[in-house]
Design an enzyme around this catalytic site. Structure first.
Site, PDB file in Angstrom:
ATOM      1  N   GLU A  93       7.604 -16.824  38.881  1.00 42.61           N
ATOM      2  CA  GLU A  93       7.762 -18.252  39.153  1.00 42.61           C
ATOM      3  C   GLU A  93       7.704 -18.416  40.663  1.00 42.61           C
ATOM      4  O   GLU A  93       8.726 -18.351  41.346  1.00 42.61           O
ATOM      5  CB  GLU A  93       9.091 -18.727  38.565  1.00 42.61           C
TER       6      GLU A  93
ATOM      7  N   GLU B 142       3.012 -21.435  47.843  1.00 41.89           N
ATOM      8  CA  GLU B 142       3.622 -20.089  47.832  1.00 41.89           C
ATOM      9  C   GLU B 142       2.568 -19.014  47.533  1.00 41.89           C
ATOM     10  O   GLU B 142       2.902 -17.893  47.160  1.00 41.89           O
ATOM     11  CB  GLU B 142       4.773 -20.008  46.828  1.00 41.89           C
TER      12      GLU B 142
HETATM   13  C1  LIG Z   1      10.669 -19.968  43.319  1.00 37.99           C
HETATM   14  S1  LIG Z   1      11.589 -18.529  43.657  1.00 37.99           S
HETATM   15  C2  LIG Z   1      11.888 -17.949  42.008  1.00 37.99           C
HETATM   16  C3  LIG Z   1      13.010 -16.957  41.886  1.00 37.99           C
HETATM   17  C4  LIG Z   1      13.273 -16.456  40.483  1.00 37.99           C
HETATM   18  N1  LIG Z   1      12.115 -15.764  39.938  1.00 37.99           N
HETATM   19  C5  LIG Z   1      13.673 -17.561  39.549  1.00 37.99           C
HETATM   20  O1  LIG Z   1      12.823 -17.981  38.773  1.00 37.99           O
HETATM   21  O2  LIG Z   1      14.804 -18.014  39.587  1.00 37.99           O
HETATM   22  C6  LIG Z   1      10.300 -17.492  44.247  1.00 37.99           C
HETATM   23  C7  LIG Z   1      10.750 -16.237  44.997  1.00 37.99           C
HETATM   24  O3  LIG Z   1       9.627 -15.412  45.080  1.00 37.99           O
HETATM   25  C8  LIG Z   1       9.550 -14.772  46.317  1.00 37.99           C
HETATM   26  N2  LIG Z   1       8.114 -14.434  46.460  1.00 37.99           N
HETATM   27  C9  LIG Z   1       7.082 -15.304  46.560  1.00 37.99           C
HETATM   28  N3  LIG Z   1       5.918 -14.643  46.568  1.00 37.99           N
HETATM   29  C10 LIG Z   1       6.221 -13.319  46.445  1.00 37.99           C
HETATM   30  C11 LIG Z   1       5.433 -12.139  46.382  1.00 37.99           C
HETATM   31  N4  LIG Z   1       4.102 -12.175  46.422  1.00 37.99           N
HETATM   32  N5  LIG Z   1       6.072 -10.940  46.297  1.00 37.99           N
HETATM   33  C12 LIG Z   1       7.420 -10.886  46.263  1.00 37.99           C
HETATM   34  N6  LIG Z   1       8.211 -11.976  46.338  1.00 37.99           N
HETATM   35  C13 LIG Z   1       7.621 -13.182  46.400  1.00 37.99           C
HETATM   36  C14 LIG Z   1      10.137 -15.776  47.277  1.00 37.99           C
HETATM   37  O4  LIG Z   1      10.684 -15.118  48.421  1.00 37.99           O
HETATM   38  C15 LIG Z   1      11.219 -16.447  46.419  1.00 37.99           C
HETATM   39  O5  LIG Z   1      12.461 -15.809  46.585  1.00 37.99           O
END
Ligand SMILES: C[S@@+](CC[C@H](N)C(=O)[O-])C[C@H]1O[C@@H](n2cnc3c(N)ncnc32)[C@H](O)[C@@H]1O
Length: 456
Positions: free
Chosen positions: A271, A280
């Site tokens: 997500e 993102e």
């Molecule tokens: C919208 S939050 C969702 C968090 C969790 N999965 C939830 O659904 O509650 C997205 C998270 O993904 C991380 N993120 C975004 N792109 C990423 C990537 N390519 N690899 C690792 N982390 C990533 C961001 O730092 C953020 O903490």
């Protein structure tokens, strides 16, 4: 007997020091500096005089000169803790962050229980964007001084600074969470508990925990923000799933099959959708996962994400998007810098709908490759008004019969705001006519641009 040790020279040096101290006390700092230098010239008690001189130079806002004095003292006593500490702070003042860290690290090594030095090192590390190290040090200082409000504030400030404001409401978004859990359970039900699950963007670890609770025994998660990743590891362990869920503090682009993943993942859950879907870098991330980290028939959750929207008028929002005459001056040229995208709270902001809901852009996240797109969309206008742009939200399809959206009519205070994509200029429209816009994306932003009508 050396020269200084002759009774005359000694009493002369003592008198000079007394004079310097008295000038210093009276606040005559320039004269005190000269007097201290005279004492030093006689090599009288330099280890006592140099800290006074350096402190005075600091008060005179002369950090370079203060640094010379601290270095002079360190040449005499290399482990002088005050000198090292003050040197570190002075280097920080001068913007020499890396040198400041070296000096303060030495102090902390010499005085492991000096909460002030630990806190100061943390401040400098935070300035150098080494936030996780800074946070750990602030916590260490706080353990030594649990009632220190400054330290508590810093711990909270750093933690909050690493996490965007929407993260907590997103975690509290029950419809979102339920949709993801339903899809995750269905996917595990189909592929079995041995299926490898990859969670990209773990955040708190929530989706990985759902996968583990749903029966997955091999969940690999990654989170690129180190402070959040550390928290996810803690939360996963605290919830008793550390044997099934491994969280790596890395971006997904640094994962490899054979290292973090034993084999290609059978289920991807991720997500990383921003309010406007793309910022993102969801396309880059999913494409990379398809290419390197997933089995060819992997289940992808969510599988489709759409940007939805409608044409809007709004007096309130117009003031965020356009500027004209202000205090009798023409400032309209500044409109060139108006925000293209403005996050809005769909139910708290006043706006009027001028069209029905439309699908603007559809991303099939099962696709291995995505190109930038641009197409003409004809919007039938349903009400007259001054159209200032498009209010946009998202709709995601996670599994058969499992969808989620943040439609502004029915969605309150979740993780996603709606977004106003403002036009360069307002357009007066009437019911029954059609407004054409170019819609598409450049892979990281949505493109929404009004077009002149097509020639008949
Ligand atoms: C919208 S939050 C969702 C968090 C969790 N999965 C939830 O659904 O509650 C997205 C998270 O993904 C991380 N993120 C975004 N792109 C990423 C990537 N390519 N690899 C690792 N982390 C990533 C961001 O730092 C953020 O903490």
């Amino acid at each position: 007997m050396t020269e200084l040790e002759t009774p005359d020279r000694l009493s002369e040096a003592r008198a000079a020091l007394a004079e310097a101290l008295s000038l210093h006390d009276r606040g005559d700092l320039e004269a005190a500096e000269a007097a201290y230098r005279q004492v030093l010239a006689q090599n009288y008690r330099p280890a006592d005089v140099l800290p006074l001189l350096a402190g005075l130079l600091g008060r005179l806002s002369r950090p370079e000169d203060a640094l010379v004095a601290w270095d002079h003292l360190l040449a005499i006593e290399p482990d002088h803790q005050v000198a090292l500490h003050e040197k570190g702070l002075t280097l920080h003042w001068l913007g020499r962050t890396e040198d400041a860290i070296v000096a303060l690290e030495r102090v902390v090594a010499l005085e492991p229980d000096n909460a002030t030095a630990i806190g100061n090192l943390a401040v400098v590390l935070a300035d150098a964007k080494r936030n996780l190290e800074a946070l750990r040090l602030f916590r260490r200082a706080l353990a030594l001084q649990p009632d220190n409000l400054h330290l508590r504030h810093q711990v909270r400030r750093l933690g909050a600074g690493a996490v965007p404001f929407w993260h907590i409401p997103m975690m509290n978004d029950v419809p979102r969470n339920d949709a993801f859990e339903a899809a995750i359970r269905a996917a595990i039900g189909q592929r079995g508990g041995e299926a490898r699950v990859l969670d990209i963007g773990a955040g708190s670890g929530l989706l990985s925990l759902m996968a583990a609770r749903g029966g997955a025994r091999r969940v690999v998660a990654c989170e690129m923000e180190p402070m959040i990743a550390e928290m996810a590891q803690h939360i996963v362990a605290a919830n008793g799933y550390a044997d099934r869920v491994t969280v790596h503090a890395k971006p997904s682009t640094e994962l490899t099959v054979g290292a973090e993943l034993e084999g290609p993942a059978d289920i991807l859950v991720s997500e990383i959708l921003s309010s406007d879907l793309l910022t993102e870098k969801v396309l880059d991330t999913f494409e990379d996962a398809h290419r390197r980290l997933l089995s060819p028939d992997a289940i992808v959750i969510p599988r489709v994400a759409s940007a939805m929207g409608c044409l809007v008028a709004s007096e309130n929002l117009a003031d965020y998007a356009f500027v004209g005459d202000v205090s009798g001056f023409d400032l309209s040229a500044f409109g060139a810098f108006a925000p293209q995208r403005l996050p809005i709270h769909g139910t708290m902001t006043g706006w009027q709908r001028l069209s029905d809901d439309l699908e603007l852009v559809r991303l099939d996240l099962r696709q291995k490759k995505h190109d930038a797109t641009l197409a003409r969309l004809r919007i039938p206008v349903t009400a007259a008004g001054r159209a200032i742009g498009i209010v946009q939200w998202m709709h995601i399809d996670l599994w058969d019969g499992v969808t989620f959206d943040n439609h502004p009519n029915g969605y309150h205070d979740g993780g996603w705001l709606q977004v106003l994509h403002s036009f360069p200029e307002a357009i007066d429209v009437t019911a029954g006519e059609t407004l054409d816009i170019a819609v598409g994306h450049d892979r990281i932003t949505l493109i929404l641009w009004p077009l002149p009508p097509e020639p008949a």
